[in-house]
Write a protein that holds these residues in place. Structure first.
Motif, mmCIF file in Angstrom:
data_model
loop_
_atom_site.group_PDB
_atom_site.id
_atom_site.type_symbol
_atom_site.label_atom_id
_atom_site.label_comp_id
_atom_site.label_asym_id
_atom_site.label_seq_id
_atom_site.Cartn_x
_atom_site.Cartn_y
_atom_site.Cartn_z
ATOM 1 N N SER A 26 -52.592 -64.442 9.220
ATOM 2 C CA SER A 26 -51.448 -63.882 8.364
ATOM 3 C C SER A 26 -50.365 -64.281 9.022
ATOM 4 N N TRP A 58 -55.743 -54.481 1.734
ATOM 5 C CA TRP A 58 -54.534 -53.543 1.781
ATOM 6 C C TRP A 58 -54.851 -52.343 1.130
ATOM 7 N N ARG A 66 -47.784 -53.031 5.512
ATOM 8 C CA ARG A 66 -46.814 -54.127 4.493
ATOM 9 C C ARG A 66 -46.029 -53.017 3.639
ATOM 10 N N PRO A 84 -46.317 -60.811 0.680
ATOM 11 C CA PRO A 84 -46.438 -61.033 2.127
ATOM 12 C C PRO A 84 -45.356 -60.620 3.000
ATOM 13 N N GLU A 143 -44.984 -57.937 5.214
ATOM 14 C CA GLU A 143 -46.167 -57.524 6.408
ATOM 15 C C GLU A 143 -45.334 -57.511 7.711
ATOM 16 N N TRP A 166 -53.776 -52.074 6.447
ATOM 17 C CA TRP A 166 -54.607 -52.945 6.284
ATOM 18 C C TRP A 166 -55.815 -52.226 6.988
#
Lengths: 284, 272
Positions: free
Chosen positions: A181, A210, A241, A246, A249, A283
């Protein structure tokens, strides 16, 4: 006759992909060159091969030297002409006298170092990691080396390494990790085990994803601190997040004001921007 | 050069193998029998044998003439530890020097050959024999041959140190030993090294004379590793020079074996 060629790192992945598709194998541009504390160019040398020379010359952004003479000297000149330095030809870091700014050096253990500002090694003669304001470690993008804390975009780890076409890999705490990531700029600056890294051979199961914590962003309190719409259940150092992209994050680093006491204030690191109403994900 | 009858008393060398002290074509068979006849693991690369080299890493297009890329070379030790290079630009080429000896030319930029993992688990001893020519002064830490991805394990033979381009270095499990004499490029040498991780010692000979001794204490086995020629892990520390012969075996060698192997390698190198 032989060919030396060099290409900016931004064009590297597509160039190597093009050459591989043409049947010349992977990673033909494999020699890192540095115009700063990170690799900025990649070079190659090929013995005479007309088909390969034609394929390379068709690549956008490539600079080519086809001729005779010492391949090492010609490659060195081609790299220098781009304002870059060849890692494998870097001089030894002096043990006395000046180390010069904007120069790549090799330390006695074989690691590369980029001198940020000129300093006297007679005075500052300890291991170069002792003087981060003067000199910084340079990673070989094609090697799996011990993880080091990135300072900026030059040494941040990436999900796709242009030299390999694969995620960056490091060794850390006895394991080999790869990037899974990154932030919105494509960088991973977190320590392996904290966020964004996976141990080779220990890929997460398909159940991890997620998960909506059920709360939303209510107010930005300050850098790294948000008030949210309720008390979320998140584990310390759990990947988090803010919002659906993204770019949001980050890592949950505790509740505010007391890290271990649940509240409707959350602390995150690094800070990411999120609008009011954005969902808070974890996550898990 | 002549070899006395007493030099080889193992019985493995028979009349007719030598021709006035120079090996004939059958010598490779004999050296394989001597060094690998007891199921020793390792490698033997012989660029003078065209039947072992290919222009593609799949091994379908044979090398037929000097000047061609070598992207696969077969291991003649019988262990199938063949070395390959999947990438065109990183392949060395086959060439022939003025004395007629064949060699693999490494460009000092991106050329490298490497094997798959070689099973050296529980093996604590190793022998290396290599015919090499250093060309222009190499860059720092120039890798001739290395059984390691990073130098911390296994062994490596370097054409230079970090600060001195006129030496050879043997690295064993992360510790280096450096030649005391100067070996300035261009220079051709036959180098042999005996390594023992239990005794924590190494002894390196250059042109049949003991040149480097070292002590090492970081590991007790060589484990399973790839073997690289010309570049560390196919990524860095490139070697600019020629390789005439390469032999690795997972035992230490007797004095007779060392002499025989050095003589064989020199017969393909012409270093002394």
């Amino acid at each position: 006759m032989s060919m030396c060629a060099i290409i900016p790192v931004a064009n590297l992945l597509s160039a190597n992909t093009m050459l591989e598709a043409a049947g010349f194998g992977s990673n033909n541009f494999s020699v890192p060159a540095y115009a700063g504390p990170g690799a900025t160019h990649a070079a190659l040398h090929a013995w005479e091969n007309a088909a390969f020379e034609a394929a390379v010359q068709a690549i956008p952004g490539v600079v080519v030297d086809i001729g005779s003479g010492d391949p090492v000297a010609r490659t060195q000149a081609l790299i220098a002409a781009q304002g870059a330095q060849w890692g494998d030809q870097a001089p030894a870091l002096p043990t006395s006298g000046n180390a010069l700014a904007n120069t790549l050096y090799r330390y006695t253990d074989g690691t590369l170092w980029w001198c940020i500002q000129t300093f006297n090694r007679s005075t500052y003669n300890a291991h170069p990691s002792t003087y981060p304001a003067l000199i910084r470690r340079v990673r070989n993008p094609r090697s799996v080396e011990p993880w080091q804390q990135p300072i900026d975009q030059y040494d941040a780890y990436r999900a796709i390494n242009p030299f390999t076409g694969q995620p960056d890999q490091v060794t850390h705490k006895g394991e080999t990790w790869y990037v899974t990531s990154v932030d919105g700029s494509g960088n991973n600056v977190w320590e392996p085990g904290v966020f964004g890294w996976t141990i080779v051979g220990q890929e997460p199961g398909p159940s991890e994803t997620w998960v909506d914590t059920g709360v939303t962003i209510a107010q930005l309190i300050g850098a790294g601190v948000y008030r949210v719409s309720g008390v979320p259940t998140i584990t310390l150092n759990q990947a988090t997040r803010l919002g659906d992209l993204p770019a949001g994050e980050t890592v949950f680093t505790g509740y505010w004001p007391t890290t271990g006491t649940p509240s409707d204030y959350i602390k995150i690191s690094p800070h990411v921007t999120a609008a009011s109403g954005a969902k808070v994900w974890k996550w898990a | 050069m002549s070899l006395t009858a007493g030099l080889f008393n193992s019985g493995l060398f028979k009349v007719g193998i030598f021709n006035g002290g120079l090996f004939k074509s059958s010598s490779t068979v004999s050296i394989v029998s001597l060094l690998f006849g007891a199921s020793e693991n390792g490698v033997l690369y012989d660029p003078s044998d065209f039947s072992t080299m290919f222009q593609d890493s799949a091994g379908t297009t044979p090398v037929t003439a000097v000047g061609q890329s070598v992207r696969k070379i077969l291991d003649k030790s019988g262990n199938n530890n063949h070395a390959i290079q999947p990438t065109l630009t990183s392949a060395p080429i086959l060439l022939q020097d003025g004395s007629g000896y064949y060699y693999l030319g490494f460009d000092g930029i991106d050329d490298c050959l490497f094997t798959g993992d070689i099973y050296f688990t529980a093996k604590s001893k190793m022998s290396l024999f290599i015919g090499v020519r250093k060309l222009t002064p190499p860059s720092a830490y120039s890798v001739i041959a290395e059984l390691s991805d990073n130098g911390a394990q296994g062994f490596g033979l370097f054409a230079s140190s970090n600060t001195d381009k006129n030496v050879y270095q043997l690295w064993l499990t992360g510790t280096s030993s450096t030649s005391s004499s100067s070996y300035s490029a261009p220079i051709t040498n036959v180098i042999s090294a005996e390594m023992d991780l239990i005794a924590n010692t190494s002894a390196t000979r250059i042109n049949s004379s003991l040149e480097i001794t070292g002590t090492h204490s970081n590991a007790n086995e060589f484990s399973n590793r790839k073997f690289y020629l010309g570049r560390r892990a196919n990524t860095s520390l490139p070697f600019v020079g020629w390789l005439y012969q390469v032999i690795v075996r997972d035992v230490t060698s007797s004095s007779n074996e060392i002499t025989a192997a050095e003589t064989y390698v020199n017969s393909k190198t012409g270093a002394y």
